[in-house]
Design an enzyme around this catalytic site. Sequence first.
Site, short mmCIF file in Angstrom:
data_model
loop_
_atom_site.label_atom_id
_atom_site.label_comp_id
_atom_site.label_asym_id
_atom_site.label_seq_id
_atom_site.Cartn_x
_atom_site.Cartn_y
_atom_site.Cartn_z
N HIS A 1 -36.00 69.21 13.39
CA HIS A 1 -34.56 69.42 13.29
C HIS A 1 -33.92 68.87 12.02
O HIS A 1 -32.89 69.38 11.58
CB HIS A 1 -33.84 68.88 14.53
CG HIS A 1 -33.56 67.40 14.52
ND1 HIS A 1 -34.44 66.49 15.01
CD2 HIS A 1 -32.49 66.69 14.06
CE1 HIS A 1 -33.93 65.27 14.87
NE2 HIS A 1 -32.74 65.36 14.29
N HIS B 1 -37.67 59.18 14.21
CA HIS B 1 -36.44 59.74 14.78
C HIS B 1 -36.66 61.12 15.42
O HIS B 1 -36.44 61.28 16.61
CB HIS B 1 -35.33 59.75 13.72
CG HIS B 1 -34.18 60.61 14.07
ND1 HIS B 1 -33.35 60.35 15.14
CD2 HIS B 1 -33.71 61.75 13.51
CE1 HIS B 1 -32.42 61.29 15.21
NE2 HIS B 1 -32.62 62.15 14.24
N ASP C 1 -13.83 48.22 44.05
CA ASP C 1 -14.96 49.13 44.35
C ASP C 1 -15.82 49.37 43.13
O ASP C 1 -15.71 50.37 42.45
CB ASP C 1 -14.49 50.44 44.97
CG ASP C 1 -13.36 51.08 44.17
OD1 ASP C 1 -12.75 50.37 43.34
OD2 ASP C 1 -13.10 52.26 44.36
N ASP D 1 -30.55 64.43 19.79
CA ASP D 1 -30.46 63.83 18.45
C ASP D 1 -29.38 62.75 18.44
O ASP D 1 -29.58 61.63 17.99
CB ASP D 1 -30.14 64.97 17.46
CG ASP D 1 -29.91 64.47 16.04
OD1 ASP D 1 -30.65 63.59 15.60
OD2 ASP D 1 -28.97 64.98 15.40
N GLU E 1 -32.42 69.97 6.43
CA GLU E 1 -31.27 69.21 5.96
C GLU E 1 -31.68 68.06 5.03
O GLU E 1 -31.03 67.82 4.03
CB GLU E 1 -30.50 68.67 7.18
CG GLU E 1 -29.34 67.74 6.88
CD GLU E 1 -28.11 68.46 6.34
OE1 GLU E 1 -28.16 69.69 6.21
OE2 GLU E 1 -27.12 67.78 6.05
N ASP E 2 -32.76 67.39 5.36
CA ASP E 2 -33.06 66.12 4.68
C ASP E 2 -34.32 66.10 3.81
O ASP E 2 -34.60 65.10 3.17
CB ASP E 2 -33.22 65.00 5.72
CG ASP E 2 -31.90 64.68 6.41
OD1 ASP E 2 -30.86 65.03 5.84
OD2 ASP E 2 -31.94 64.09 7.50
MN MN Z 1 -31.36 63.87 13.47
#
Ligand code: MN
Length: 722
Positions: free
Chosen positions: A71, A47, A258, A138, A75-76
């Site tokens: 990134h 990712h 169109d 992201d 956080e993870d």
């Molecule tokens: Mn992410």
Amino acid sequence: MRQYELVERVTKYDPDADEDLLNRAYVYAMKAHGNQRRASGEAYFNHPLEVAAILTEMKLDSATIAAALLHDTVEDTAATHQEIEEKFGPDIAALVDGLTKIAKLDLVTKEAAQAENLRKLLLAMSRDVRVLLVKLADRLHNMRTLEYVKPEKRVRIAQETMDIYAPLAGRMGMQAVRDELEDIAFKVLNPDANKIILARLEKLHAESGGILKSIEQELTQKLAENGIKAEVHGREKRPYSIFRKMERKLLSLGQLSDIFGFRVIVGTVDQCYRALGIVHRTYRAVPGRFKDYISTPKQNDYRSIHTTVIGPHHMRVEMQIRTRLMHEIAERGVAAHAIYKDAPDAKEALDGFKSPAAESNAYRWLRHLVEMLQEGESPREFLEHTKLELFHDQVFCFTPKGKLIALPKGATPIDFAYAVHTSVGDSCVGAKVNGSHAPLVTELQNGDEVEIIRSDAQTPPAAWEGLAVTGKARAAIRRATRAAARKQFAGLGREIVEKMLAKLGKSYAEKEVAAAMPRLGHKNIDDALAAVGRGELSAIDVMKAMGLTIDDTKLKELRRKAPARKADAEELSVPVRGVSRTVALKIAPETGAVPGERIVGILMPGEGITIYPIFAKALEQFDNQPERWVDLAWDTGAEEQRFPARIKVSILNEVGSLAQVTQAISDLSGNIDALQMVAREGARDFFDLDITLEVHDLKHLNEIMASLRGKTAVSDVSRTTG
Ligand code: MN
């Protein structure tokens, strides 16, 4: 994609790229994510790697690519901000930090109606434009892999993308990202409409599909004959843009014709206008459909000439004519500015930015970007120094229910409470910020969730006015304090009137008092009583207005009736009987007053009641205003409390005198609150000490004074009368 492939991609467009940084970020993120898997089952590290790859397509600098790789680490994974800063420096750490903060905002749960404010919040939190670029990449990758996410969550993410991220990409001029985000979100949110539109497109394509190729060839050739080298690209419109058009113009699918659009990309602005002439000579123009966004660019710096013509098979065809640079900017927005400053037509294409016409505040920053660009900085420096100044004078906070409240920077929970509703502000007694109790002076930060603790008994203290920054809160606090003061003075006024009536042998009857109001020039009884309480209206005048007469003897009698004692105590905590607890009480500083002394209260307009011992000289000045006198009595039970009493002690001017005095006082556990030495005129051998003591009551004070009189160094001790 492998490590070397990523590095190669970057060095291809940026030969000066920091390869070492890219390699370290790659390895660090790969290790940090370890065995983590995504919903699709693939390794999680794919990712951030794909996000980085998207950003290489935008040709962004190494720091942005590194931030993209990192990134999700804070956080993870076990990675910390500190570690990132140690390993990659403050610049990258700041980017990752910005991304971590945004990730923590659970925008999905917030009210969709506030999308515009939520976009502002994102902008405000992304101090660096690169944070937003990574965030959009992201989101783009998350949308591309949305099919693996559980259906319910899928819909929420798609809605959030439609509400917040796609428009944000549009604002930043990144049309290609916006289109892709919208297309995926539309498919999830409105699968039926998507299917129907696709079917219709297929049918039209089968009927007149050849039109794309034939117009491409015909136009390219005509332009070449006139000396213009152009690229002509035909395309079918996207289902979502067709859907929007149907909604906007209330068209049925059958009416929709169109569906083909062409882009004519040429070298210079001059060629754009010449190409327009050729298009209009080749096909018939549809009146009213011509727009010149080159002379008047859109706010997100979009430039192009738009026109609609009738093509083969009587099909309406939309044409967009623009230069290569305009095209890049239209597709990639902010990201394109960073790279294309050296393009031959850059100057020409960018000049329009200086036009002050109709520039909204929201796009000031974009102009700022370009000004920096023109100052000749390298793309990397340009991005690094591009701080988003937008909305930085605001903070965005949430109610516990997810409603967003925009406040000026420096706002406190008090401002927040008043912004929610005046009644919330007036009853505010405390606040929780992000779940924890926080002082009301706390400066709120972006994304804070604020819960106001309320009590119906509350009146906002006047001091809050100094804590609030919003005009709304300040005005409301002033209003509430005024109302509370009025109520307090009305209560006091009523007591004064009651007492006066009692002295005249009458009892208080609301009806009779109310009947006298018009004669006193007050609309209602509360106003009049408050005026009495403030000392603006004399109780004797009220008596007169009620038709009661008071002769001189009675007047005198009304004066010194107070059983007085002396004491000093803190404001509001003076334990006395004879007055409502809501009235502010203060002990006269000139004398002090202690329990055991006879005291009297004097009404001070606008301040409340000042307590004097009956012997205080200051009382003489109130002799002619008996209505300001309030009978008071001490109501002490608490031995712990201390009261002020001011005394004068004359001592010999010799070593050790002062020590004798202070020792005597402390031996009897009296406190000295203030002590001043005053030289006695004409008596060099003596000093006067002006001492404010803190004692429990009159008995205590008398013990101390007696003890002082017994000291060899002390010649005289007396109570200060003011
Ligand atoms: Mn992410």
